[in-house]
Design a protein around this motif. Structure first.
Motif, PDB file in Angstrom:
ATOM      1  N   ARG A  83       0.829  -1.201   0.000  1.00 12.91           N
ATOM      2  CA  ARG A  83       0.000   0.000   0.000  1.00 12.91           C
ATOM      3  C   ARG A  83       0.862   1.250   0.000  1.00 12.91           C
ATOM      4  O   ARG A  83       0.567   2.225  -0.712  1.00 12.91           O
ATOM      5  CB  ARG A  83      -0.928   0.006   1.219  1.00 12.91           C
ATOM      6  CG  ARG A  83      -2.130  -0.922   1.069  1.00 12.91           C
ATOM      7  CD  ARG A  83      -3.039  -0.824   2.302  1.00 12.91           C
ATOM      8  NE  ARG A  83      -3.520   0.551   2.507  1.00 12.91           N
ATOM      9  CZ  ARG A  83      -4.556   1.093   1.863  1.00 12.91           C
ATOM     10  NH1 ARG A  83      -5.223   0.374   0.965  1.00 12.91           N
ATOM     11  NH2 ARG A  83      -4.938   2.329   2.115  1.00 12.91           N
ATOM     12  N   LYS A  84       1.954   1.226   0.769  1.00  8.41           N
ATOM     13  CA  LYS A  84       2.841   2.396   0.820  1.00  8.41           C
ATOM     14  C   LYS A  84       3.547   2.627  -0.512  1.00  8.41           C
ATOM     15  O   LYS A  84       3.922   3.755  -0.840  1.00  8.41           O
ATOM     16  CB  LYS A  84       3.871   2.223   1.927  1.00  8.41           C
ATOM     17  CG  LYS A  84       3.285   2.345   3.330  1.00  8.41           C
ATOM     18  CD  LYS A  84       4.367   2.228   4.391  1.00  8.41           C
ATOM     19  CE  LYS A  84       3.799   2.441   5.788  1.00  8.41           C
ATOM     20  NZ  LYS A  84       4.844   2.327   6.846  1.00  8.41           N
ATOM     21  N   LYS A  85       3.722   1.549  -1.286  1.00  9.82           N
ATOM     22  CA  LYS A  85       4.369   1.682  -2.599  1.00  9.82           C
ATOM     23  C   LYS A  85       3.375   2.029  -3.693  1.00  9.82           C
ATOM     24  O   LYS A  85       3.758   2.134  -4.865  1.00  9.82           O
ATOM     25  CB  LYS A  85       5.096   0.383  -2.948  1.00  9.82           C
ATOM     26  CG  LYS A  85       6.343   0.152  -2.101  1.00  9.82           C
ATOM     27  CD  LYS A  85       7.090  -1.103  -2.563  1.00  9.82           C
ATOM     28  CE  LYS A  85       8.385  -1.280  -1.785  1.00  9.82           C
ATOM     29  NZ  LYS A  85       9.152  -2.471  -2.235  1.00  9.82           N
ATOM     30  N   GLY A  86       2.100   2.180  -3.325  1.00 10.28           N
ATOM     31  CA  GLY A  86       1.093   2.596  -4.299  1.00 10.28           C
ATOM     32  C   GLY A  86       0.417   1.466  -5.048  1.00 10.28           C
ATOM     33  O   GLY A  86      -0.292   1.724  -6.029  1.00 10.28           O
ATOM     34  N   HIS A  87       0.588   0.230  -4.608  1.00  8.35           N
ATOM     35  CA  HIS A  87      -0.078  -0.887  -5.289  1.00  8.35           C
ATOM     36  C   HIS A  87      -1.557  -0.910  -4.921  1.00  8.35           C
ATOM     37  O   HIS A  87      -1.959  -0.460  -3.838  1.00  8.35           O
ATOM     38  CB  HIS A  87       0.582  -2.211  -4.904  1.00  8.35           C
ATOM     39  CG  HIS A  87       1.976  -2.357  -5.426  1.00  8.35           C
ATOM     40  ND1 HIS A  87       2.259  -2.825  -6.691  1.00  8.35           N
ATOM     41  CD2 HIS A  87       3.171  -2.071  -4.855  1.00  8.35           C
ATOM     42  CE1 HIS A  87       3.571  -2.854  -6.875  1.00  8.35           C
ATOM     43  NE2 HIS A  87       4.154  -2.384  -5.774  1.00  8.35           N
ATOM     44  N   GLN A  88      -2.351  -1.450  -5.815  1.00 10.42           N
ATOM     45  CA  GLN A  88      -3.796  -1.500  -5.615  1.00 10.42           C
ATOM     46  C   GLN A  88      -4.148  -2.714  -4.736  1.00 10.42           C
ATOM     47  O   GLN A  88      -4.569  -3.760  -5.226  1.00 10.42           O
ATOM     48  CB  GLN A  88      -4.513  -1.587  -6.966  1.00 10.42           C
ATOM     49  CG  GLN A  88      -4.301  -0.361  -7.845  1.00 10.42           C
ATOM     50  CD  GLN A  88      -5.005  -0.487  -9.189  1.00 10.42           C
ATOM     51  OE1 GLN A  88      -5.479  -1.552  -9.564  1.00 10.42           O
ATOM     52  NE2 GLN A  88      -5.087   0.604  -9.922  1.00 10.42           N
ATOM     53  N   VAL A  89      -4.005  -2.519  -3.453  1.00 14.63           N
ATOM     54  CA  VAL A  89      -4.375  -3.567  -2.497  1.00 14.63           C
ATOM     55  C   VAL A  89      -5.264  -2.940  -1.436  1.00 14.63           C
ATOM     56  O   VAL A  89      -5.059  -1.789  -1.029  1.00 14.63           O
ATOM     57  CB  VAL A  89      -3.140  -4.228  -1.845  1.00 14.63           C
ATOM     58  CG1 VAL A  89      -2.305  -4.964  -2.881  1.00 14.63           C
ATOM     59  CG2 VAL A  89      -2.301  -3.201  -1.101  1.00 14.63           C
ATOM     60  N   ALA A  90      -6.244  -3.681  -0.982  1.00 11.24           N
ATOM     61  CA  ALA A  90      -7.162  -3.164   0.032  1.00 11.24           C
ATOM     62  C   ALA A  90      -6.482  -3.121   1.390  1.00 11.24           C
ATOM     63  O   ALA A  90      -5.572  -3.901   1.675  1.00 11.24           O
ATOM     64  CB  ALA A  90      -8.419  -4.043   0.091  1.00 11.24           C
ATOM     65  N   ARG A  91      -6.927  -2.171   2.229  1.00 13.35           N
ATOM     66  CA  ARG A  91      -6.338  -2.039   3.556  1.00 13.35           C
ATOM     67  C   ARG A  91      -6.550  -3.323   4.372  1.00 13.35           C
ATOM     68  O   ARG A  91      -5.648  -3.786   5.048  1.00 13.35           O
ATOM     69  CB  ARG A  91      -6.967  -0.840   4.280  1.00 13.35           C
ATOM     70  CG  ARG A  91      -6.379  -0.596   5.664  1.00 13.35           C
ATOM     71  CD  ARG A  91      -7.141   0.517   6.373  1.00 13.35           C
ATOM     72  NE  ARG A  91      -7.108   1.750   5.604  1.00 13.35           N
ATOM     73  CZ  ARG A  91      -6.120   2.647   5.691  1.00 13.35           C
ATOM     74  NH1 ARG A  91      -5.099   2.439   6.508  1.00 13.35           N
ATOM     75  NH2 ARG A  91      -6.168   3.754   4.977  1.00 13.35           N
ATOM     76  N   ASP A  92      -7.757  -3.871   4.295  1.00 16.48           N
ATOM     77  CA  ASP A  92      -8.067  -5.111   5.010  1.00 16.48           C
ATOM     78  C   ASP A  92      -8.348  -6.197   3.978  1.00 16.48           C
ATOM     79  O   ASP A  92      -9.440  -6.752   3.903  1.00 16.48           O
ATOM     80  CB  ASP A  92      -9.285  -4.905   5.924  1.00 16.48           C
ATOM     81  CG  ASP A  92      -9.514  -6.087   6.852  1.00 16.48           C
ATOM     82  OD1 ASP A  92      -8.539  -6.786   7.183  1.00 16.48           O
ATOM     83  OD2 ASP A  92     -10.679  -6.327   7.233  1.00 16.48           O
ATOM     84  N   SER A  93      -7.339  -6.492   3.187  1.00 16.63           N
ATOM     85  CA  SER A  93      -7.494  -7.423   2.072  1.00 16.63           C
ATOM     86  C   SER A  93      -7.887  -8.817   2.559  1.00 16.63           C
ATOM     87  O   SER A  93      -7.459  -9.275   3.631  1.00 16.63           O
ATOM     88  CB  SER A  93      -6.176  -7.511   1.285  1.00 16.63           C
ATOM     89  OG  SER A  93      -6.226  -8.549   0.335  1.00 16.63           O
ATOM     90  N   GLN A  94      -8.701  -9.481   1.744  1.00 11.87           N
ATOM     91  CA  GLN A  94      -9.050 -10.870   2.048  1.00 11.87           C
ATOM     92  C   GLN A  94      -7.814 -11.779   2.022  1.00 11.87           C
ATOM     93  O   GLN A  94      -7.809 -12.837   2.659  1.00 11.87           O
ATOM     94  CB  GLN A  94     -10.086 -11.383   1.035  1.00 11.87           C
ATOM     95  CG  GLN A  94     -11.448 -10.730   1.137  1.00 11.87           C
ATOM     96  CD  GLN A  94     -12.191 -11.183   2.401  1.00 11.87           C
ATOM     97  OE1 GLN A  94     -11.932 -12.237   2.969  1.00 11.87           O
ATOM     98  NE2 GLN A  94     -13.127 -10.351   2.854  1.00 11.87           N
TER      99      GLN A  94
END
Length: 238
Positions: free
Chosen positions: A174-185
């Protein structure tokens, strides 16, 4: 005796004298030779055959008190492997088709027999987070999704891009800007990212949505599809 007597005269004279005395001709008297007649040597005794050695009595197997000794670690692992799958098919029958999972990050393979899947611990390790090398208990339905996708598209290989994602690694992405949810499954072990070789991701996404198993994400540029067991929803990414 005359000096000119014949050489055989003494012998003849002795014979005549013996005849006059009434002695019959025969073997010389015992007093003629003082040496005793040697007795014949006894025949050497034939030694009796030695008895065959008796066979040693079998040593009874010793068991420690309380039952047989436990197997060594290596032997126990081999025994466990031999029971992970069902019995081999009978001669003349076709063996079950395997689905080979390939982990994109760890370069590991895992062969799946749908009729006799591997233990959950093996699947959890295969789908572990590659950044931290940590594993978690994965949702059991995810393995069935991969096998179903391979069956639908007649493929014996499925490439896994992501399984479990450690919360630490999720934060880094997330810090690198990737499209991942904060509370990813992924951080809960409930999601899988994958693709089937030679199958367009749009076709794979359409099949995944028809399963109504949970969330489905399409990532056409990255070339994979996301499936999870959370609420039913759809989205698209890069």
């Amino acid at each position: 005796m005359s000096r000119h007597a014949r050489p055989g005269a003494p012998v003849a004279l002795c014979a005549a004298l013996g005849a006059a005395l009434g002695l019959a001709a025969g073997p010389p008297p015992a007093w003629a030779d003082p040496r005793p007649t040697p007795a014949p040597a006894p025949a050497p005794a034939t030694p009796a055959p030695a008895p065959a050695p008796a066979a040693p009595a079998p040593t009874p197997a010793l068991s420690p008190p309380g039952g047989p000794a436990p197997l060594a670690k290596k032997d126990a692992a081999a025994a466990a492997k031999s029971t992970r799958h069902g019995p081999p098919p009978a001669p003349g029958t076709r063996p079950a088709k395997l689905v080979n999972l390939y982990n994109f990050w760890t370069r590991e393979w895992l062969a799946i027999d749908a009729a006799s899947p591997p233990p959950s611990a093996t699947v959890d390790h295969f789908l572990r987070d590659h950044f931290t090398n940590k594993a978690t208990a994965m949702e059991p339905r995810l393995l069935g999704m991969l096998v179903a996708a391979a069956t639908r598209f007649h493929s014996d290989v499925v490439d896994v891009v992501s399984g479990f994602r450690h919360p630490k690694y999720n934060l880094i992405l997330r810090k690198k800007g990737h499209q991942v949810a904060r509370d990813s499954q992924h951080t809960h072990g409930n999601a899988i990212d994958f693709f089937v070789p030679q199958v367009p991701v749009q076709a794979l996404q359409a099949w995944a949505r028809a399963q109504s198993a949970g969330g489905v994400g399409l990532y056409p540029e990255s070339g994979f599809v996301h499936m999870d067991t959370g609420p039913i929803r759809t989205w698209s990414g890069e």
